[in-house]
Design an enzyme around this catalytic site. Structure first.
Site, PDB file in Angstrom:
ATOM      1  N   SER B  55       0.973  -1.340   0.021  1.00 53.53           N
ATOM      2  CA  SER B  55       0.029  -0.080  -0.016  1.00 53.53           C
ATOM      3  C   SER B  55       0.944   1.232   0.114  1.00 53.53           C
ATOM      4  CB  SER B  55      -1.055   0.130   1.006  1.00 53.53           C
ATOM      5  OG  SER B  55      -1.930   0.910   1.389  1.00 53.53           O
ATOM      6  N   GLU B  56       0.482   2.212  -0.887  1.00 50.94           N
ATOM      7  CA  GLU B  56       1.486   3.389  -1.011  1.00 50.94           C
ATOM      8  C   GLU B  56       1.781   4.198   0.143  1.00 50.94           C
ATOM      9  OE1 GLU B  56      -0.696   5.643  -4.097  1.00 50.94           O
ATOM     10  OE2 GLU B  56      -1.838   6.608  -2.434  1.00 50.94           O
ATOM     11  N   ASN B  57       0.970   4.256   1.232  1.00 47.92           N
ATOM     12  CA  ASN B  57       1.336   5.029   2.245  1.00 47.92           C
ATOM     13  C   ASN B  57       2.113   4.079   3.433  1.00 47.92           C
ATOM     14  OD1 ASN B  57      -1.010   2.943   2.718  1.00 47.92           O
ATOM     15  ND2 ASN B  57      -1.530   3.988   4.615  1.00 47.92           N
ATOM     16  N   SER B  97       8.534   3.914   0.674  1.00 52.69           N
ATOM     17  CA  SER B  97       7.497   3.370   0.056  1.00 52.69           C
ATOM     18  C   SER B  97       7.382   3.496  -1.494  1.00 52.69           C
ATOM     19  CB  SER B  97       5.991   3.689   0.414  1.00 52.69           C
ATOM     20  OG  SER B  97       4.837   3.154  -0.217  1.00 52.69           O
TER      21      SER B  97
END
Lengths: 250, 221
Positions: B55-57, B97
């Site tokens: 997940s990008e976060n 990330s």
């Protein structure tokens, strides 16, 4: 050197009107709302915020925007519908950039890297000078400047500049008096980067811990990037001055 | 909306598109999921394959939505919804990330699309006149070796979403490697859109009749 501050407003009043501020958080996760709300309470204005989202509520970033305190927002995903009303009405500028570019620009600025080339956004309207940064009388007014482009290994890249913000605003889970920080799960997100980017960085924490109680191997961000630590609502360790405890109730 | 000149061709449902794509995921892949149809992919990953979700976060090893009452406000997915993690997962900051994403360390990114061109251009972030927001889409397509799109073959007006040239603003040029729709599966091979499979009950002629983009056919006879 003790970086605990018991009077948030006294120290945050150092932020001047027109300042640039790098802010941590991804939506409301890890967003330093106590610090952001204090900027509103102190009447700060003409701010340039570097922050990924304008969250979908009227606290923190959303409150600053709706009170007309933000001149320019640099981020990837504003979300809040009312933010766009302000943008299209010409009351706030939007520098829309890819999320990874925002993260790396903060990191680079804090790391002494003036600029870098990235493939993100190359050959798109966020790089070719056609995206409106602001509107006037319902029409695009100022465009984001076209980005310098260069090929590496046959692929287009664009030049992006490091962000050295006047201030950094950060939320962490734990801090010690030296300003060493630990974050919790995905609330880490942009926080270490905003701390690096800010020339002067404020941190709000849920828990203050004694010096030496954080294992050096487990510190996510060393206190060298941190100037002022304040408490949000949370327990206070035994060795804090009494004044800090009373502030929490205020 | 029904297009009277072209009656609906029954292909895959949105869930079946996700299921078809999931069948192509390889054991050991690390994958990023966009919103829309891609969010249905995890429930269809075959039991004999381990696929790691990013997940990008800053989450590696994303798990399913937590039980009510078990949410942690400090653990949210890219859509800002409460999530969970699987054993062996890890948390990183946003710069790391996107080092994972931009640096080519994911195997696949799975995205929805407004349009895909016949050379693999992707438009999926902005409808002019609406509110612009880009998030991590441009980083994901710039950095990930395989960009798999899952989308409806035609839009609500019946217009092909596979086009000669994208009319919507681009997310990335020449980045798409596969397209999964309700009617067919396409691969982009050396910049050439190629039909590799029709959905059950759908003929190559029916795909052709619903597709604006030029493509070559590599469907087994």
């Amino acid at each position: 050197m003790n970086k605990y501050r018991t009077d948030l407003h006294e120290h945050l009043d150092a932020v001047w009107d027109g300042a640039s501020i790098a802010v941590g958080g991804f939506g409301s996760s890890g967003r330093p709302d106590a610090l952001l709300n204090a900027l509103s309470d102190l009447g700060k204005k003409e701010l340039h915020l570097y922050v990924n989202n304008v969250g979908d509520d009227f606290t923190g970033i959303g409150r600053l925007v709706m009170e007309g305190r933000v001149r320019r927002m640099t981020g990837s995903f504003p979300v809040l519908p009312e933010f766009y009303d302000e943008y299209f009405a010409g009351r706030v500028e939007l520098e829309l950039i890819p999320q990874g570019t925002l993260a790396e620009r903060m990191r680079a600025g804090g790391a002494g890297i003036a600029a870098f080339f990235t493939p993100s956004g190359a050959e798109t309207m966020l790089a070719d000078g056609t995206f409106p940064a602001s509107y006037s009388h319902g029409e695009p007014d100022l465009m984001l400047p076209a980005k310098e482009e260069r090929d590496f290994d046959g692929r287009a890249h664009v030049l992006e500049y490091g962000i050295r913000a006047d201030f950094g605003l950060v939320k962490a889970q734990q801090a010690d008096p030296k300003g060493n920080l630990r974050f919790h799960l995905s609330a880490r997100n942009f926080n270490p980067l905003a701390a690096m980017s800010g020339r002067t960085t404020f941190v709000e924490v849920e828990r203050l811990v004694d010096t030496g109680s954080l294992d050096p191997d487990d510190i996510h961000l060393p206190g060298v990037f941190v100037d002022h630590v304040v408490m949000t609502a949370a327990p206070i360790p035994a060795d804090l001055p009494r004044r800090a405890a009373s502030l929490q109730k205020g | 909306m029904t297009n009277t000149e072209s009656p609906r061709i029954t292909g895959r449902t949105r869930d079946e598109i996700a299921q078809r794509l999931a069948a192509d995921l390889v054991d050991g892949y690390t994958v990023n999921l966009g919103v829309g149809i891609p969010l249905a992919v995890p429930q269809h990953i075959p039991a004999d394959r381990e696929v790691f979700l990013q997940s990008e976060n800053g989450i590696l090893g994303l798990g399913p939505a937590p039980e009510p009452g078990a949410e942690d406000p400090d653990l949210t997915n890219a859509g800002k919804q409460p999530t969970s993690m699987i054993p062996g997962g890890a948390i990183v900051d946003s710069a790391t990330s996107f080092a994972i994403i931009r640096g080519g360390h994911l195997d696949v990114t799975i995205l929805g699309a407004l349009q895909v061109s016949e050379t693999g251009d992707l438009a999926n972030w902005y409808v002019p006149g609406r509110n612009p927001a880009v998030g991590g889409a441009m980083d994901l397509v710039a950095g990930t070796p395989q960009v798999w799109v899952c989308m409806e073959h035609v839009d609500r007006q019946g217009q092909s979403k596979l086009v000669h040239e994208c009319a919507f603003p681009l997310t990335g040029r020449g980045v798409v490697t596969r397209v999964y729709t309700d009617l067919a599966v396409f691969h982009v091979i050396d910049g050439v859109l190629t039909l590799v499979e029709c959905a059950p009950g759908v003929t190559p002629e029916e795909v052709r009749s619903r597709t604006e983009a030029d493509y070559v056919e590599a469907v087994p006879a």
